[in-house]
Design an enzyme around this catalytic site. Structure first.
Site, PDB file in Angstrom:
ATOM      1  N   SER B 147       0.830  -1.196   0.000  1.00  0.00           N
ATOM      2  CA  SER B 147       0.000   0.000   0.000  1.00  0.00           C
ATOM      3  C   SER B 147       0.874   1.260   0.000  1.00  0.00           C
ATOM      4  O   SER B 147       1.750   1.395  -0.852  1.00  0.00           O
ATOM      5  CB  SER B 147      -0.937  -0.044   1.206  1.00  0.00           C
ATOM      6  OG  SER B 147      -1.975   0.866   1.071  1.00  0.00           O
ATOM      7  N   ASP B 319      -8.729  -6.355  -4.907  1.00  0.00           N
ATOM      8  CA  ASP B 319      -8.316  -5.040  -4.397  1.00  0.00           C
ATOM      9  C   ASP B 319      -8.828  -3.958  -5.350  1.00  0.00           C
ATOM     10  O   ASP B 319      -8.326  -3.816  -6.456  1.00  0.00           O
ATOM     11  CB  ASP B 319      -6.790  -4.993  -4.303  1.00  0.00           C
ATOM     12  CG  ASP B 319      -6.264  -3.678  -3.736  1.00  0.00           C
ATOM     13  OD1 ASP B 319      -7.063  -2.739  -3.529  1.00  0.00           O
ATOM     14  OD2 ASP B 319      -5.052  -3.598  -3.497  1.00  0.00           O
ATOM     15  N   HIS B 352      -8.062  -5.068  -0.594  1.00  0.00           N
ATOM     16  CA  HIS B 352      -6.756  -4.447  -0.372  1.00  0.00           C
ATOM     17  C   HIS B 352      -6.053  -5.018   0.861  1.00  0.00           C
ATOM     18  O   HIS B 352      -4.834  -5.188   0.864  1.00  0.00           O
ATOM     19  CB  HIS B 352      -6.962  -2.934  -0.212  1.00  0.00           C
ATOM     20  CG  HIS B 352      -5.695  -2.172  -0.033  1.00  0.00           C
ATOM     21  ND1 HIS B 352      -4.741  -2.108  -1.019  1.00  0.00           N
ATOM     22  CD2 HIS B 352      -5.211  -1.448   1.004  1.00  0.00           C
ATOM     23  CE1 HIS B 352      -3.722  -1.358  -0.586  1.00  0.00           C
ATOM     24  NE2 HIS B 352      -3.984  -0.959   0.639  1.00  0.00           N
TER      25      HIS B 352
END
Lengths: 202, 372
Positions: B147, B319, B352
């Protein structure tokens, strides 16, 4: 690990041997599977090998053996590579699965200076006999899957391949032919060979 | 937020010149390390944390008492093996776990609050490079991040190409999309709409904009999960009522649904460990992130000097925050420059957040890439 050219599938061994004496050379293996050829090229020949593979499980195995492999589709993703990024592009037993083999062949020689292409020969006598006498789509050692389940959507013969190479302006260099996983001479190859490997350039 | 003492602090000797042109002096970086640094300093792995992460990657969080945020990945014998590697994880500047951020002393005995300069992802990496300089680590074995951590890993590779041999980027992107920015703006507006925020100058008052921060976290949390994951976990299931009633709606605005209760719990738990102003600054930094724009508008330019760096990118099919296409975009740029790159899209149900959760293939790829 420790894949050597000696333990490779016959068509991959031919390709590894053909570029064995060229360390530092850059090669792209399209449809690289579990990376057996790439590992041999890297470990035995010092080749800077990269790969494309559509199956995430196989990409995982490649990365786990330290290879640089991108998950992608040979039909579309070659477009993302710059011209002549590689000395060699390699397409082993994948041409007959391509959506447009003619376009792939063009891409191989755009991205690479030279290309190796291997494929099962549909004009092998066993295939011809199966169709002639069986009257059904052949299921042979070289083409072991039924017509409805086979990934081979564009069957090709050695003579067809020569014609296509000519059409896309590719020059055929070295060639190798195999029956029973052993090399045979080029004489009557379109009858006698189960598999063929061609080296192409412009 | 409660007080705590981070275990390692590094005072950067030089001020940081930021992308905004402002200068941040007396920068302090709080960090944790795991494993032993080899005598030749060749076995260091820098792990970059995500938006609300911190340096406690593989050790107990001092405020929550929870295990490290990536303990399943980092440790002796784990994919990021601290028996062989020296793992460093530092709190980014702008955050609130010991590194210089809006809650730090602004030089006049008062917290910076909104006087803290707006920072970028590259500024965060400037702080991390400052730490590596102090630790005497010239070249990392690898920089790893998921991320926002992946954004830092990419920024490090692009701007300090000789500082890392391997770059592992998981569930990340080279730029924030309009949708990414939009969700962050909702969070920021929730914080700033909280009367307790008071232009960010709340530190002395004892009351923090916890309600606004909780709403920001709730909105963001939705983006970390997949619809499939939410449905599997909660569906339309109802919460047991305080009076013991089961499976009945209240015809009111209490948390009838389990998913509401879960989000409220996530939101309020978050406010006990995170500073609202840090949330504003870090989300801003992420929104400003556009690696191509930093390099003349062409992403491939960012990696012009990265030919000796090995890259590995991993995305997850569910995601929707940083979808696979964003990773592919980076892969194409790396192909264009001829950098050695691997990429795989893994199948995982949890959106995610999948990068933080158990995944056998992810483990195998991380371990293989770091060993190769």
């Amino acid at each position: 690990m420790g894949e050597t050219a000696a333990s490779l599938r016959f068509d991959l061994a031919v390709i590894a041997n053909a570029i064995a004496d060229r360390p530092g050379l850059r090669a792209l293996d399209i449809g690289c599977g579990d990376g057996a050829l790439m590992a041999a090229l890297r470990d035995d020949c010092g080749v800077d090998a990269r790969g494309i593979e559509i199956d995430s499980g196989l990409v995982e195995r490649c990365v786990a053996r330290g290879l640089s492999v991108v998950q992608g589709d040979a039909n579309t993703d070659l477009a993302e590579y710059p011209d002549k990024a590689f000395d060699y592009t390699i397409l082993s037993q994948t041409l007959q699965t391509a959506t447009r083999p003619d376009l792939i062949l063009g891409e191989l020689l755009r991205v690479g200076e030279r290309a190796f292409v291997s494929f099962p020969n549909f004009a092998h006598w066993r295939t011809r006999a199966a169709l002639m006498f069986g009257g059904r789509m052949p299921v042979t050692r070289a083409l072991p899957v039924n017509w409805y389940a086979t990934p081979n959507i564009h069957h090709v013969t050695i003579e067809d391949f020569r014609d296509l190479a000519n059409e896309v302006g590719a020059r055929i260099g070295r060639s190798w032919f195999f029956a029973d996983e052993r090399p045979i001479s080029s004489a009557g190859a379109n009858w006698r060979a189960e598999f063929a490997v061609f080296e192409l350039s412009h | 937020m409660a007080e705590f003492s981070p275990s390692n602090l590094c005072n950067l000797p030089e001020p940081l010149v930021l992308d905004s042109g402002q200068v941040l002096s007396d920068v302090r970086i709080a960090y944790e390390t795991y494993g032993e640094l080899a005598p030749d300093k060749s076995n260091a792995i820098l792990i970059c944390h995500a938006l609300t992460g911190d340096q406690y990657v593989a050790s107990e969080h001092p405020l929550t008492g929870k295990p490290g945020w990536w303990e399943r990945m980092v440790g002796p014998g784990k994919p990021i093996d601290t028996a062989r590697h020296y793992v460093i994880c530092a709190n980014v500047i702008g955050s609130c776990m010991g590194s210089t951020g809006p809650a730090s002393d602004g030089g006049d005995g008062k917290p910076y609050a909104m006087r803290f300069p707006v920072i970028t992802i590259r500024d965060m990496v400037r702080g991390l490079i400052g730490l590596l300089d102090q630790l005497g680590i010239e070249r990392l074995h690898a920089v790893v991040g998921g991320s926002m951590g992946g954004m830092q890993a990419l920024s490090l590779a692009a701007n300090w190409p000789d500082r890392a041999s391997r770059v592992l980027v998981i569930a990340s992107t080279a730029r924030h999309s309009a949708q990414n920015i939009a969700f962050h703006e909702v969070g920021r507006q929730a914080i700033m709409a909280d009367p307790a925020w008071g232009d960010g100058d709340y530190y002395a008052r004892g009351e923090t904009p916890a309600n606004g921060l909780a709403v920001a976290r709730m909105a963001a949390h939705i983006t970390y999960l997949s619809e499939e994951g939410l449905t599997a976990k909660f569906g339309r299931r109802l919460q047991d009522r305080p009076d013991g009633t089961k499976g009945a709606i209240s015809f009111g605005f209490d948390a009838d649904f389990q998913v509401e209760s879960y989000l409220r719990y996530q939101g309020s738990g978050f406010t006990r460990r995170f500073d609202a102003n840090s949330y504003l600054y870090i989300t801003r930094a992420m929104d400003y992130f556009d690696l191509a724009q930093e390099h003349g508008g062409k992403l491939a330019n960012a990696f012009r000097e990265s030919r000796d760096t090995r890259f590995c990118l991993v995305s997850f099919d569910t995601d929707w925050l940083y979808p696979t296409a964003e990773s592919r975009h980076i892969v194409h740029a790396l192909n264009a420059t001829g950098s050695p790159v691997s990429f795989v899209e893994l199948s995982a149900p949890n959106g995610h957040d999948s990068f933080l959760l158990p995944h056998r293939q992810l483990d195998s790829i991380v371990q293989g890439f770091l060993d190769g």
